[in-house]
Design an enzyme around this catalytic site. Sequence first.
Site, short mmCIF file in Angstrom:
data_model
loop_
_atom_site.label_atom_id
_atom_site.label_comp_id
_atom_site.label_asym_id
_atom_site.label_seq_id
_atom_site.Cartn_x
_atom_site.Cartn_y
_atom_site.Cartn_z
NE ARG A 14 -3.18 -1.75 2.81
CZ ARG A 14 -3.32 -1.83 4.11
NH1 ARG A 14 -3.55 -0.77 4.82
NH2 ARG A 14 -3.25 -2.98 4.73
CD GLU A 33 -2.02 22.33 -14.97
OE1 GLU A 33 -2.16 23.59 -14.96
OE2 GLU A 33 -2.86 21.57 -15.47
CD GLU A 74 0.42 26.43 -10.37
OE1 GLU A 74 -0.51 26.12 -11.14
OE2 GLU A 74 0.60 27.59 -9.95
CD GLU A 81 -6.87 26.11 -12.08
OE1 GLU A 81 -6.21 25.43 -12.90
OE2 GLU A 81 -6.72 27.33 -11.92
CG ASP A 100 -11.63 33.46 -9.34
OD1 ASP A 100 -11.05 32.97 -10.33
OD2 ASP A 100 -12.61 34.22 -9.43
#
Length: 126
Positions: A14, A33, A74, A81, A100
């Site tokens: 695991r 990204e 980030e 998002e 936002d």
Amino acid sequence: MDSKDKIKVKSNRRFRKSFTHAVTGVKTAILEERHMRVHIAAGMIVIMCGVFFRVTKIEWLFLIFSIFNVLTFEMINTAIERAVDVATEDFHPYAKKAKDVAAGAVLLASICSAIIGLLIFVPKIF
């Protein structure tokens, strides 16, 4: 193999599986990204400046923490998002607010890191 050994083997599997998922998440963020790659490039520049200006161990602690703090925020922003995008295809004011706020968290971490960088490097430059 007794029950304790079986539990230990399962636990190790695991852990390895969780670690693999985490590494995949980091790879995904880097590959997909653009902002993550920008933050990594900025972090590398900071590290090169740290080497060039021979920062102290304490200064290194602040710089490394700042770099990883921004990268972490980030990644959290990206996760939020994507989760919001999966939850709704339609525009929703709460979805916008969630995105936002997550982006704002990255901004605050970046501002804090910039201030730390200025406090460390400006005296060394002048």
